[in-house]
Design an enzyme around this catalytic site. Structure first.
Site, PDB file in Angstrom:
ATOM      1  N   GLY A 108       0.824  -1.213   0.000  1.00 35.36           N
ATOM      2  CA  GLY A 108       0.000   0.000   0.000  1.00 35.36           C
ATOM      3  C   GLY A 108       0.855   1.258   0.000  1.00 35.36           C
ATOM      4  N   GLY A 110       1.762   2.800  -2.602  1.00 34.23           N
ATOM      5  CA  GLY A 110       1.431   3.668  -3.727  1.00 34.23           C
ATOM      6  C   GLY A 110       2.227   3.368  -4.987  1.00 34.23           C
ATOM      7  N   SER A 111       2.410   2.074  -5.293  1.00 39.05           N
ATOM      8  CA  SER A 111       3.189   1.740  -6.484  1.00 39.05           C
ATOM      9  C   SER A 111       2.502   2.242  -7.755  1.00 39.05           C
ATOM     10  CB  SER A 111       3.448   0.235  -6.563  1.00 39.05           C
ATOM     11  OG  SER A 111       2.255  -0.479  -6.382  1.00 39.05           O
ATOM     12  N   SER A 112       1.162   2.245  -7.790  1.00 38.92           N
ATOM     13  CA  SER A 112       0.460   2.691  -8.999  1.00 38.92           C
ATOM     14  C   SER A 112       0.695   4.178  -9.242  1.00 38.92           C
ATOM     15  CB  SER A 112      -1.050   2.478  -8.870  1.00 38.92           C
ATOM     16  OG  SER A 112      -1.325   1.191  -8.465  1.00 38.92           O
ATOM     17  N   ALA A 114       3.194   5.989  -8.048  1.00 40.47           N
ATOM     18  CA  ALA A 114       4.619   6.226  -8.316  1.00 40.47           C
ATOM     19  C   ALA A 114       4.958   5.868  -9.763  1.00 40.47           C
ATOM     20  CB  ALA A 114       5.483   5.430  -7.339  1.00 40.47           C
ATOM     21  N   ASP A 155      -1.109  10.780  -3.125  1.00 42.04           N
ATOM     22  CA  ASP A 155      -0.029   9.840  -3.428  1.00 42.04           C
ATOM     23  C   ASP A 155       0.782  10.301  -4.640  1.00 42.04           C
ATOM     24  OD1 ASP A 155      -2.364   9.477  -4.864  1.00 42.04           O
ATOM     25  OD2 ASP A 155      -2.501   7.325  -4.519  1.00 42.04           O
TER      26      ASP A 155
HETATM   27  O1  PMV Z   1      -4.920   3.290   0.664  1.00 42.64           O
HETATM   28  P1  PMV Z   1      -3.989   4.403   0.406  1.00 42.64           P
HETATM   29  O2  PMV Z   1      -2.694   4.255   1.122  1.00 42.64           O
HETATM   30  O3  PMV Z   1      -3.801   4.683  -1.050  1.00 42.64           O
HETATM   31  O4  PMV Z   1      -4.628   5.710   1.046  1.00 42.64           O
HETATM   32  C1  PMV Z   1      -5.901   6.144   0.678  1.00 42.64           C
HETATM   33  C2  PMV Z   1      -6.209   7.445   1.344  1.00 42.64           C
HETATM   34  C3  PMV Z   1      -7.606   7.956   1.068  1.00 42.64           C
HETATM   35  O5  PMV Z   1      -7.707   9.235   1.706  1.00 42.64           O
HETATM   36  C4  PMV Z   1      -8.647   7.045   1.681  1.00 42.64           C
HETATM   37  C5  PMV Z   1      -7.883   8.117  -0.412  1.00 42.64           C
HETATM   38  C6  PMV Z   1      -7.186   9.267  -1.090  1.00 42.64           C
HETATM   39  O6  PMV Z   1      -7.007   9.198  -2.314  1.00 42.64           O
HETATM   40  O7  PMV Z   1      -6.853  10.262  -0.444  1.00 42.64           O
END
Ligand code: PMV
Length: 323
Positions: A108, A110-112, A114, A155
């Protein structure tokens, strides 16, 4: 052959998840494992992708077919990023892409996002299109929204700018916080979470209790603002308390899990300054802030609670060209 290699970091949410989808701020830090993309011009006008770490050994199609048909999940972000770039800045050649990741996509981190940022940056270099960071953000964010329809873009911002950011939905505000290190420990819950499923789950709660959830979001915003101040002042005790409060709201929204909460309570029992889940919830990672002297105890506690300690650098550099 002309080619370029670009890398971008992963991310972890410090405060403000979910609220940030609805026009509130969050704090995010870039983490020190990177995604790498090498892009080369292909005179045959084909798009080719090799991403061995996700089992793609040579996905190939004509550039004119980008985005058409059923695009496999592991190919989607790269393919749609190339499509969006080529629509905005047309070129006649094809591209050959190879991606590698230092971190596993299940964490989780954020590889997509990145890989999407790497792609836009690599293509801008390859075809000599001068893009400001904000323009990279817009194209990469559009790519993510084209694919998953939802998301704040935090992200993407972390992958581009790096460091630790105060970020508002859709990049309305992106402020770099001048800090060096975060005393952070990361624990993986060993469960892969689906961000979109969790955003939808929170949307359901919000639909049923709009007034309650709206006031929670406004309180989360206050926590984020106080958190930014505490980070600047290196006031870890305050930051830890704010993490705990934020976790309370995330519990109320229904996105924590037994495993995440156990790891969080274990870290607090081991005298971390504070602990919370990081990201959408439902799995993925939790974070704790801790003093150096309590750090090993916090790591052991998280491990005993069923988590896996992940050693990452925080506050690292954003997207960059590799030589
Ligand atoms: O699941 P992650 O680590 O990509 O985090 C999502 C965070 C959210 O606030 C729920 C969604 C977003 O895009 O901000």
């Amino acid at each position: 052959m002309k080619y370029i290699t670009v890398s971008a970091p992963g991310k972890l949410m410090l405060l403000g998840e979910h609220a940030v989808v609805y026009n509130h701020p969050c704090l995010v830090t870039a983490v020190g494992q990177r995604m790498r993309v090498t892009a080369a011009i292909d005179e045959r006008s084909n798009f080719t992708l090799v991403a061995k770490n996700v089992g793609i050994h040579g996905h190939e199609k004509p550039m004119s077919d980008l985005g058409k048909g059923n695009v496999e999940k592991n190919v989607r972000f790269v393919e749609i990023a190339v499509k969006n770039f080529a629509e905005k800045f047309p070129f006649k050649e094809g591209v050959r892409i190879e991606t590698t990741s230092e971190f596993s996509s299940h964490l989780g981190f954020g590889s997509s996002s990145a890989v999407t940022v790497c792609m836009i940056k690599a293509l801008s270099e390859l075809f000599s299109v001068k893009l400001e960071n904000k323009e990279i953000f817009e194209l990469a964010y559009k790519t993510v929204l084209d694919i998953q329809g939802k998301g704040s873009g935090f992200d993407i911002a972390a992958a581009i700018y790096g460091g630790t950011l105060y970020f508002v939905t859709g990049g309305k505000e992106i402020k770099q916080l001048a800090i060096k290190n975060l005393p952070m420990v990361v624990g993986y819950s060993r469960v892969k979470a689906d961000t979109v499923v969790l955003i939808n789950k929170v949307a359901e709660v919000s639909k049923k209790y709009p007034v309650v959830v709206d006031s929670m979001y406004r309180n989360i915003e206050k926590i984020v603002k106080l958190g930014a101040k505490a980070l600047r002042e290196k006031d870890w005790i305050t930051f830890g308390q704010l993490m705990n409060m934020n976790q309370g709201f995330l519990e109320s929204l229904g996105v924590s899990t037994w495993r995440l909460s156990s790891m969080i309570y274990a870290a607090r029992d081991a005298e971390a300054y504070g602990a919370k889940l990081s990201g959408a919830g439902g799995g993925d990672c939790m974070i704790a802030f801790t003093s150096d002297e309590k750090k090993q105890g916090v790591i052991d506690a998280i491990t005993r609670a069923g988590g896996e300690y992940i050693d990452v650098a925080t506050n690292v550099e954003g997207v960059r060209i590799e030589i």
